[in-house]
Design an enzyme around this catalytic site. Structure first.
Site, short mmCIF file in Angstrom:
data_model
loop_
_atom_site.label_atom_id
_atom_site.label_comp_id
_atom_site.label_asym_id
_atom_site.label_seq_id
_atom_site.Cartn_x
_atom_site.Cartn_y
_atom_site.Cartn_z
N ALA A 21 2.73 -0.61 5.15
CA ALA A 21 2.13 -0.65 6.49
C ALA A 21 1.66 -2.06 6.88
O ALA A 21 1.59 -2.36 8.08
CB ALA A 21 0.96 0.33 6.57
N HIS A 47 12.45 -2.41 2.93
CA HIS A 47 11.86 -1.11 3.25
C HIS A 47 12.81 -0.03 2.77
O HIS A 47 14.03 -0.16 2.93
CB HIS A 47 11.62 -0.96 4.75
CG HIS A 47 10.72 -2.01 5.30
ND1 HIS A 47 9.35 -1.95 5.14
CD2 HIS A 47 11.00 -3.15 5.97
CE1 HIS A 47 8.82 -3.02 5.70
NE2 HIS A 47 9.79 -3.77 6.21
N LEU A 48 12.26 1.01 2.20
CA LEU A 48 13.06 2.14 1.75
C LEU A 48 13.67 2.88 2.94
O LEU A 48 14.84 3.25 2.92
CB LEU A 48 12.20 3.11 0.93
CG LEU A 48 11.70 2.56 -0.40
CD1 LEU A 48 10.51 3.37 -0.89
CD2 LEU A 48 12.83 2.57 -1.42
N SER A 49 12.86 3.10 3.96
CA SER A 49 13.32 3.84 5.15
C SER A 49 13.75 2.85 6.23
O SER A 49 13.41 1.66 6.18
CB SER A 49 12.21 4.75 5.67
OG SER A 49 11.13 3.97 6.17
N ARG A 93 12.04 5.26 12.97
CA ARG A 93 10.82 6.04 12.73
C ARG A 93 9.86 5.89 13.90
O ARG A 93 10.25 5.54 15.00
CB ARG A 93 10.21 5.61 11.40
CG ARG A 93 11.18 5.93 10.25
CD ARG A 93 10.59 5.77 8.90
NE ARG A 93 9.42 6.63 8.75
CZ ARG A 93 8.48 6.39 7.85
NH1 ARG A 93 8.56 5.36 7.05
NH2 ARG A 93 7.44 7.20 7.74
N TYR A 136 10.93 8.85 1.49
CA TYR A 136 10.89 7.77 0.50
C TYR A 136 11.60 8.09 -0.81
O TYR A 136 11.66 7.24 -1.69
CB TYR A 136 9.43 7.39 0.21
CG TYR A 136 8.70 6.91 1.45
CD1 TYR A 136 9.02 5.69 2.03
CD2 TYR A 136 7.70 7.68 2.04
CE1 TYR A 136 8.36 5.26 3.17
CE2 TYR A 136 7.04 7.24 3.17
CZ TYR A 136 7.37 6.03 3.73
OH TYR A 136 6.73 5.59 4.86
N ASP A 174 0.97 -15.37 7.36
CA ASP A 174 0.54 -16.76 7.16
C ASP A 174 0.74 -17.21 5.72
O ASP A 174 1.11 -18.36 5.46
CB ASP A 174 -0.91 -16.93 7.57
CG ASP A 174 -1.12 -16.86 9.08
OD1 ASP A 174 -0.11 -16.89 9.84
OD2 ASP A 174 -2.29 -16.75 9.51
N HIS A 228 3.46 -4.26 9.63
CA HIS A 228 3.34 -4.09 11.07
C HIS A 228 2.13 -4.78 11.69
O HIS A 228 2.05 -4.88 12.92
CB HIS A 228 3.32 -2.60 11.40
CG HIS A 228 4.39 -1.85 10.68
ND1 HIS A 228 5.74 -2.05 10.91
CD2 HIS A 228 4.32 -0.95 9.66
CE1 HIS A 228 6.45 -1.28 10.10
NE2 HIS A 228 5.61 -0.61 9.33
N ASN A 235 8.00 -5.47 -0.23
CA ASN A 235 7.85 -4.27 0.58
C ASN A 235 6.36 -4.18 0.88
O ASN A 235 5.58 -3.70 0.06
CB ASN A 235 8.34 -3.02 -0.15
CG ASN A 235 8.28 -1.79 0.72
OD1 ASN A 235 7.57 -1.75 1.72
ND2 ASN A 235 9.02 -0.77 0.33
N ARG A 274 6.16 1.47 13.80
CA ARG A 274 6.88 0.88 12.66
C ARG A 274 8.03 -0.03 13.10
O ARG A 274 8.63 -0.70 12.26
CB ARG A 274 7.42 1.98 11.75
CG ARG A 274 6.35 2.81 11.09
CD ARG A 274 6.97 3.79 10.10
NE ARG A 274 6.05 4.84 9.73
CZ ARG A 274 5.12 4.75 8.78
NH1 ARG A 274 5.00 3.64 8.09
NH2 ARG A 274 4.33 5.77 8.52
N PRO A 331 0.80 -1.22 0.00
CA PRO A 331 0.00 0.00 0.00
C PRO A 331 0.83 1.27 0.00
O PRO A 331 1.86 1.37 0.67
CB PRO A 331 -0.84 -0.10 1.28
CG PRO A 331 -0.17 -1.12 2.12
CD PRO A 331 0.55 -2.04 1.19
N ASN A 332 0.35 2.20 -0.80
CA ASN A 332 0.90 3.56 -0.94
C ASN A 332 2.22 3.63 -1.69
O ASN A 332 2.70 4.72 -1.97
CB ASN A 332 1.01 4.25 0.42
CG ASN A 332 -0.33 4.41 1.07
OD1 ASN A 332 -1.27 4.89 0.45
ND2 ASN A 332 -0.44 3.98 2.32
N GLU A 367 12.17 -9.34 2.96
CA GLU A 367 11.42 -8.13 3.32
C GLU A 367 12.31 -6.91 3.08
O GLU A 367 13.46 -6.89 3.52
CB GLU A 367 11.02 -8.22 4.80
CG GLU A 367 10.27 -7.05 5.32
CD GLU A 367 9.96 -7.16 6.81
OE1 GLU A 367 9.64 -6.11 7.40
OE2 GLU A 367 10.04 -8.27 7.39
N ARG A 402 4.75 10.97 -2.34
CA ARG A 402 4.45 10.84 -0.90
C ARG A 402 5.73 10.98 -0.08
O ARG A 402 6.64 10.18 -0.21
CB ARG A 402 3.83 9.47 -0.64
CG ARG A 402 3.56 9.19 0.81
CD ARG A 402 3.00 7.79 1.01
NE ARG A 402 2.96 7.49 2.43
CZ ARG A 402 3.44 6.37 2.95
NH1 ARG A 402 3.99 5.45 2.20
NH2 ARG A 402 3.38 6.18 4.25
#
Length: 151
Positions: free
Chosen positions: A77, A100-102, A107, A23, A87, A80, A74, A111, A10-11, A98, A18
């Site tokens: 959200a 993540h950019l940040s 943060r 990001y 599952d 979390h 990625n 997160r 998402p996003n 997994e 954004r």
């Protein structure tokens, strides 16, 4: 040929727009073009999926069996709190990395917890778009006989 699926949650379709201070200013399509080029240079075929919908991501994970050597995820959200995605990762034999950019641990407190990390082969965060390149490198190593302890 080795084949990986890169899933963005998402996003992430809003990359470049954004919160560019967090990001970056690169759009998702620009990131995908960069990664595709990197994959070609390393004899890796990459497929991409972006969805704001948890069920679409779960279906993609289920359908990856026998089609992909590794998945780079990625989950945004969903990282979390999505026990459903966790599952789905546990249900397949395809290793998942997994990304993540940040740096999620630098943060907001919410997160700092990844419900996915315990069932993934590894986690890379905080390097911007380089996080994806590092994940591809890890996936290549695993595909060539390296170890994975998740997925």
């Amino acid at each position: 040929m080795v084949k990986f699926l890169i899933i963005n949650g998402p996003n992430l379709n809003m990359l470049g727009k954004r919160e560019p201070g967090i990001y970056g200013s690169q759009s998702l399509s620009e990131l995908e073009a960069e990664l595709k080029k990197y994959g070609q240079q390393h004899q890796v075929e990459l497929d991409f999926l972006q969805s704001n919908h948890e069920g679409v991501i779960i279906e993609a994970l289920h359908q990856a069996e026998g089609r992909y050597n590794c998945i780079i995820l990625n989950a945004g959200a969903f990282t979390h709190y999505s026990f459903a995605i966790r599952d789905a990762i546990s249900a397949i034999r395809v290793p998942v990395i997994e990304v993540h950019l940040s740096n999620i641990y630098a943060r907001e407190e919410f997160r700092h917890k990844s419900v996915l990390a315990p069932v993934t082969a590894g986690q890379i965060s905080g390097f911007g778009t380089l996080s994806y390149i590092l994940a591809i490198q890890g996936a290549i190593a695993m595909s060539r006989g390296g170890n994975s302890n998740g997925g």
